[in-house]
Design a protein around this motif. Structure first.
Motif, PDB file in Angstrom:
ATOM      1  N   VAL A 130      11.452   8.490   5.863  1.00 27.37           N
ATOM      2  CA  VAL A 130      11.759   9.273   4.668  1.00 27.37           C
ATOM      3  C   VAL A 130      10.678   9.079   3.611  1.00 27.37           C
ATOM      4  CG1 VAL A 130      13.359   9.453   2.722  1.00 27.37           C
ATOM      5  CG2 VAL A 130      14.234   9.401   5.064  1.00 27.37           C
ATOM      6  N   GLU A 131      10.217   7.855   3.432  1.00 25.07           N
ATOM      7  CA  GLU A 131       9.172   7.601   2.434  1.00 25.07           C
ATOM      8  C   GLU A 131       7.896   8.362   2.770  1.00 25.07           C
ATOM      9  OE1 GLU A 131      10.621   3.124   1.067  1.00 25.07           O
ATOM     10  OE2 GLU A 131       8.687   3.375   2.081  1.00 25.07           O
ATOM     11  N   TYR A 132       7.497   8.347   4.025  1.00 26.57           N
ATOM     12  CA  TYR A 132       6.279   9.067   4.398  1.00 26.57           C
ATOM     13  C   TYR A 132       6.466  10.574   4.310  1.00 26.57           C
ATOM     14  CZ  TYR A 132       3.554   5.010   5.733  1.00 26.57           C
ATOM     15  OH  TYR A 132       2.827   3.844   5.709  1.00 26.57           O
ATOM     16  N   ALA A 133       7.650  11.059   4.656  1.00 27.55           N
ATOM     17  CA  ALA A 133       7.922  12.485   4.493  1.00 27.55           C
ATOM     18  C   ALA A 133       7.814  12.885   3.026  1.00 27.55           C
ATOM     19  CB  ALA A 133       9.309  12.817   5.043  1.00 27.55           C
ATOM     20  N   GLY A 153      18.192  16.334  -1.856  1.00 24.20           N
ATOM     21  CA  GLY A 153      16.997  16.199  -2.683  1.00 24.20           C
ATOM     22  C   GLY A 153      15.721  16.535  -1.929  1.00 24.20           C
ATOM     23  N   LEU A 154      15.621  16.080  -0.675  1.00 23.36           N
ATOM     24  CA  LEU A 154      14.424  16.371   0.121  1.00 23.36           C
ATOM     25  C   LEU A 154      14.328  17.850   0.440  1.00 23.36           C
ATOM     26  CD1 LEU A 154      14.499  13.341   2.591  1.00 23.36           C
ATOM     27  CD2 LEU A 154      12.866  13.705   0.729  1.00 23.36           C
ATOM     28  N   LYS A 155      15.442  18.466   0.794  1.00 25.04           N
ATOM     29  CA  LYS A 155      15.416  19.901   1.097  1.00 25.04           C
ATOM     30  C   LYS A 155      15.038  20.715  -0.139  1.00 25.04           C
ATOM     31  CE  LYS A 155      18.583  20.166   5.042  1.00 25.04           C
ATOM     32  NZ  LYS A 155      19.878  20.698   5.546  1.00 25.04           N
ATOM     33  N   VAL A 175      16.350  -0.502  -0.314  1.00 23.82           N
ATOM     34  CA  VAL A 175      15.753   0.550  -1.148  1.00 23.82           C
ATOM     35  C   VAL A 175      14.909   1.477  -0.292  1.00 23.82           C
ATOM     36  CG1 VAL A 175      14.241   1.037  -3.114  1.00 23.82           C
ATOM     37  CG2 VAL A 175      15.713  -0.990  -3.154  1.00 23.82           C
ATOM     38  N   THR A 176      15.003   2.772  -0.565  1.00 20.53           N
ATOM     39  CA  THR A 176      14.097   3.766  -0.006  1.00 20.53           C
ATOM     40  C   THR A 176      13.346   4.388  -1.169  1.00 20.53           C
ATOM     41  OG1 THR A 176      15.649   4.246   1.792  1.00 20.53           O
ATOM     42  CG2 THR A 176      13.907   5.848   1.391  1.00 20.53           C
ATOM     43  N   TYR A 177      12.009   4.261  -1.157  1.00 18.85           N
ATOM     44  CA  TYR A 177      11.198   4.639  -2.320  1.00 18.85           C
ATOM     45  C   TYR A 177      10.691   6.076  -2.228  1.00 18.85           C
ATOM     46  CZ  TYR A 177      11.147  -0.386  -3.264  1.00 18.85           C
ATOM     47  OH  TYR A 177      11.514  -1.678  -3.521  1.00 18.85           O
ATOM     48  N   SER A 178      11.552   6.953  -1.786  1.00 15.40           N
ATOM     49  CA  SER A 178      11.201   8.362  -1.695  1.00 15.40           C
ATOM     50  C   SER A 178      11.485   9.039  -3.026  1.00 15.40           C
ATOM     51  CB  SER A 178      12.028   9.012  -0.582  1.00 15.40           C
ATOM     52  OG  SER A 178      13.413   8.753  -0.790  1.00 15.40           O
ATOM     53  N   SER A 179      11.370  10.348  -3.044  1.00 21.22           N
ATOM     54  CA  SER A 179      11.808  11.124  -4.207  1.00 21.22           C
ATOM     55  C   SER A 179      12.832  12.144  -3.710  1.00 21.22           C
ATOM     56  CB  SER A 179      10.628  11.833  -4.866  1.00 21.22           C
ATOM     57  OG  SER A 179      11.069  12.616  -5.958  1.00 21.22           O
ATOM     58  N   PRO A 186       0.809  -1.221   0.000  1.00 24.48           N
ATOM     59  CA  PRO A 186       0.000   0.000   0.000  1.00 24.48           C
ATOM     60  C   PRO A 186       0.841   1.269   0.000  1.00 24.48           C
ATOM     61  CG  PRO A 186      -0.150  -1.116   2.132  1.00 24.48           C
ATOM     62  CD  PRO A 186       0.533  -2.057   1.188  1.00 24.48           C
ATOM     63  N   SER A 187       1.977   1.273   0.692  1.00 25.57           N
ATOM     64  CA  SER A 187       2.783   2.493   0.715  1.00 25.57           C
ATOM     65  C   SER A 187       3.395   2.772  -0.649  1.00 25.57           C
ATOM     66  CB  SER A 187       3.878   2.395   1.786  1.00 25.57           C
ATOM     67  OG  SER A 187       4.831   1.403   1.473  1.00 25.57           O
ATOM     68  N   LYS A 188       3.810   1.745  -1.364  1.00 25.58           N
ATOM     69  CA  LYS A 188       4.387   1.975  -2.692  1.00 25.58           C
ATOM     70  C   LYS A 188       3.311   2.382  -3.699  1.00 25.58           C
ATOM     71  CE  LYS A 188       8.042   0.910  -0.639  1.00 25.58           C
ATOM     72  NZ  LYS A 188       7.448   0.844   0.705  1.00 25.58           N
ATOM     73  N   ALA A 189       2.096   1.905  -3.495  1.00 26.42           N
ATOM     74  CA  ALA A 189       0.990   2.377  -4.331  1.00 26.42           C
ATOM     75  C   ALA A 189       0.777   3.871  -4.129  1.00 26.42           C
ATOM     76  CB  ALA A 189      -0.283   1.597  -4.002  1.00 26.42           C
ATOM     77  N   MET A 190       0.808   4.310  -2.871  1.00 27.33           N
ATOM     78  CA  MET A 190       0.622   5.727  -2.579  1.00 27.33           C
ATOM     79  C   MET A 190       1.801   6.552  -3.104  1.00 27.33           C
ATOM     80  SD  MET A 190      -2.263   5.745  -0.917  1.00 27.33           S
ATOM     81  CE  MET A 190      -2.624   6.812   0.472  1.00 27.33           C
ATOM     82  N   LEU A 191       2.999   6.010  -3.006  1.00 25.10           N
ATOM     83  CA  LEU A 191       4.165   6.729  -3.508  1.00 25.10           C
ATOM     84  C   LEU A 191       4.139   6.852  -5.025  1.00 25.10           C
ATOM     85  CD1 LEU A 191       6.781   5.263  -1.049  1.00 25.10           C
ATOM     86  CD2 LEU A 191       6.351   7.705  -1.379  1.00 25.10           C
ATOM     87  N   HIS A 192       3.535   5.871  -5.700  1.00 27.91           N
ATOM     88  CA  HIS A 192       3.369   5.999  -7.150  1.00 27.91           C
ATOM     89  C   HIS A 192       2.420   7.145  -7.465  1.00 27.91           C
ATOM     90  CE1 HIS A 192       3.050   4.995 -11.370  1.00 27.91           C
ATOM     91  NE2 HIS A 192       1.738   4.930 -11.252  1.00 27.91           N
ATOM     92  N   ALA A 193       1.343   7.247  -6.705  1.00 29.89           N
ATOM     93  CA  ALA A 193       0.422   8.376  -6.895  1.00 29.89           C
ATOM     94  C   ALA A 193       1.148   9.694  -6.644  1.00 29.89           C
ATOM     95  CB  ALA A 193      -0.780   8.230  -5.962  1.00 29.89           C
ATOM     96  N   ALA A 194       2.000   9.729  -5.621  1.00 24.63           N
ATOM     97  CA  ALA A 194       2.765  10.940  -5.331  1.00 24.63           C
ATOM     98  C   ALA A 194       3.698  11.288  -6.486  1.00 24.63           C
ATOM     99  CB  ALA A 194       3.573  10.737  -4.048  1.00 24.63           C
ATOM    100  N   GLU A 195       4.277  10.270  -7.105  1.00 26.75           N
ATOM    101  CA  GLU A 195       5.157  10.494  -8.256  1.00 26.75           C
ATOM    102  C   GLU A 195       4.389  11.131  -9.412  1.00 26.75           C
ATOM    103  OE1 GLU A 195       8.281   7.900 -11.012  1.00 26.75           O
ATOM    104  OE2 GLU A 195       6.905   6.896  -9.638  1.00 26.75           O
ATOM    105  N   LEU A 196       3.152  10.710  -9.600  1.00 25.57           N
ATOM    106  CA  LEU A 196       2.322  11.302 -10.662  1.00 25.57           C
ATOM    107  C   LEU A 196       2.036  12.774 -10.364  1.00 25.57           C
ATOM    108  CD1 LEU A 196      -0.228   8.390 -11.229  1.00 25.57           C
ATOM    109  CD2 LEU A 196       1.779   8.960 -12.616  1.00 25.57           C
TER     110      LEU A 196
END
Length: 476
Positions: free
Chosen positions: A192-195, A229-231, A360-364, A48-58
């Motif tokens: 980091v992923e949730y942030a 990258g996060l900053k 792996v950390t699936y952040s951006s 579920p978290s990677k599904a949400m992160l894909h939506a965030a990527e969009l």
């Protein structure tokens, strides 16, 4: 009293992979799971978290299209119920698939709680009355018992998660709506992923990590690039900071944090997310009845890591119950499940090489690593050769325009590759090659003989090894 060759307690990634492999090898298997097959990874974590992160990527892609490429697109709104429905559909289809796979393999699934009554016996207290007679059943394992009961989120003193204002990684995805501001405690992969997700969705995000850098178990250059990258995306990163206390308000949370400089910082946010690690779950297992105990941290430590077998012969452990060097990662659990099933079937099976398991950390931006970091390699006595290749040094990296790097740590003098570390867009899809390089003890010259496609991000991996092998092309 029912008997089976193997009894698996816990139906998460480690448990069901053990059951599937054991059944494929002709063993009779009972899998006892009190909740849902798939465990935390499938229902509350990885999927579920990677599904949400894909939506965030969009969502991020819309901003990039407008700001960088002249595509005058705008984001109207995020339909949260629709997003949740898509996420839940992905989880449901995966769940049904795993259940069908178990049924097809002939694994008997008992939906119940289980506790040990001896080194080969288990007492099952039924959750669904149609599963076992009178709600209680006794099971005996002819070959062995596998403990795979997983983990739960840790919290901090004074923080009581309520699923709304104060949430853990298990319930963050299911809290109501999208908050306008989030304070994340914990700068490991989960935090980091949730942030990253909440920032993509427009929230003001503060990320607090007690160590002197985020993702502190990774190479220092990975932390540095990820922090940058996060900053750049607007996340306030506070490393070397410690949580003091928090007060739940009507409309959010007010927390106090001691910064790296010793100052007291007050942070108000609509939601506080606790992501400070996970703790093994052994309550109710009655380990003592089988002659077992946990270590001071609550882990069940194998007496034989090559077989993941405890001090009690025939009782094995997989997944989050294992201490380091196990990694608490789903793909490591799959490997552990295969190993234990093959061991119980009497087959030779190579021990899990945890140094060659990717992280792996699936952040951006994303991070992906395998093997040793530079400081860790030096601390172990290696003389090393290091090369850092910026992703923007290759054409596809320029296209993406998000920075990033490939870092290779190898033994000096052309020796074997000890670690590969990636930061940048979609590097989770690039790390498999590096896993093979490290796992097979390849040398830079071995990798340099192989041609990487142009233009791709993976070309930067090839270029990094070309340079280490003395055949550098584009890298100055």
């Amino acid at each position: 009293m029912d008997t089976a060759d193997v009894i698996v307690i816990g139906g998460g990634t480690g448990g069901y992979s053990t059951a599937l492999r054991a059944a494929a090898l002709g063993l009779e298997v009972v899998l006892v799971e009190r909740d849902k097959i798939g465990g935390t990874c499938l229902h509350r974590g990885c999927i579920p978290s990677k599904a949400m992160l894909h939506a965030a990527e969009l969502v991020d892609g819309i901003a990039e299209a407008r700001e960088r490429w002249g595509v005058k697109a705008t984001l109207d709104t995020v339909d949260w119920p629709a997003l949740v429905a898509t996420r839940d559909d992905i989880v449901t289809r995966n769940h049904r698939g795993v259940e069908a796979h178990l049924a097809h393999a002939g694994v008997r699934v008992v939906r119940a709680s289980a506790r040990l009554t001896g080194p080969r016996t288990v007492r099952v207290e039924d959750v669904r009355a149609d599963q076992v007679d009178d709600g209680v059943h006794a099971l005996t394992a002819r070959r062995g018992i596998v403990l795979a009961t997983g983990s739960r989120p840790r919290t901090l003193p004074g923080l009581v998660p309520d699923g709304r204002r104060v949430v853990t990684s298990d319930d963050a995805l299911f809290a109501p709506g999208l908050p306008e501001s989030v304070l994340v405690l914990g700068g490991g992969a989960i935090g980091v992923e949730y942030a990253s997700f909440h920032r993509s969705m427009g929230a003001e995000v503060t990320l607090v990590e007690a160590a002197d850098r985020i993702v502190p178990l990774e190479d220092a250059d990975v932390s540095r690039h990820l922090t940058r990258g996060l900053k750049k995306r607007g996340v306030e990163v506070r490393a070397g900071a410690r949580f003091l206390d928090a007060e739940v308000l009507d409309d959010g949370v007010r927390a106090r944090v001691r910064t790296a400089r010793g100052e007291t910082l007050e942070v108000e946010a609509e939601r506080l997310l606790v992501a400070v690690g996970r703790a093994p779950v052994t309550e109710g297992l009655d380990l003592g009845a089988a002659g077992l105990s946990t270590d001071a941290r609550g882990f069940v430590v194998p007496a034989d890591w090559a077989r993941l077998e405890t001090a009690v012969p025939g009782i094995h452990v997989v997944g989050d119950l294992l201490p380091p060097p196990s990694l608490g990662l789903a793909h490591a659990s799959f490997a552990e499940g295969l190993l234990v099933a093959e061991t119980l079937a009497g087959l030779p099976s190579a021990p899990v090489d945890y140094a060659a398991v990717p992280r792996v950390t699936y952040s951006s931006p994303q991070t992906a690593s395998v093997g040793l970091g530079e400081a860790e390699a030096r601390a172990r006595g290696h003389e090393v050769a290091v090369n850092v290749m910026p992703l923007t040094a290759v054409a596809k990296g320029m296209v993406h325009g998000r920075g990033g790097m490939v870092k290779v740590v190898a033994e000096a003098g052309g020796g074997r590759v000890l670690g590969v570390h990636l930061v940048g867009p979609q590097v989770s899809e690039m790390v498999a090659e590096s896993q093979l390089i490290v796992g097979w003890d390849a040398e830079p010259a071995d990798v340099a003989r192989h041609v990487h496609p142009h233009p791709t991000l993976s070309e930067a991996v090839g270029e990094a090894f070309l340079t280490l092998a003395g055949r550098g092309l584009h890298q100055q």
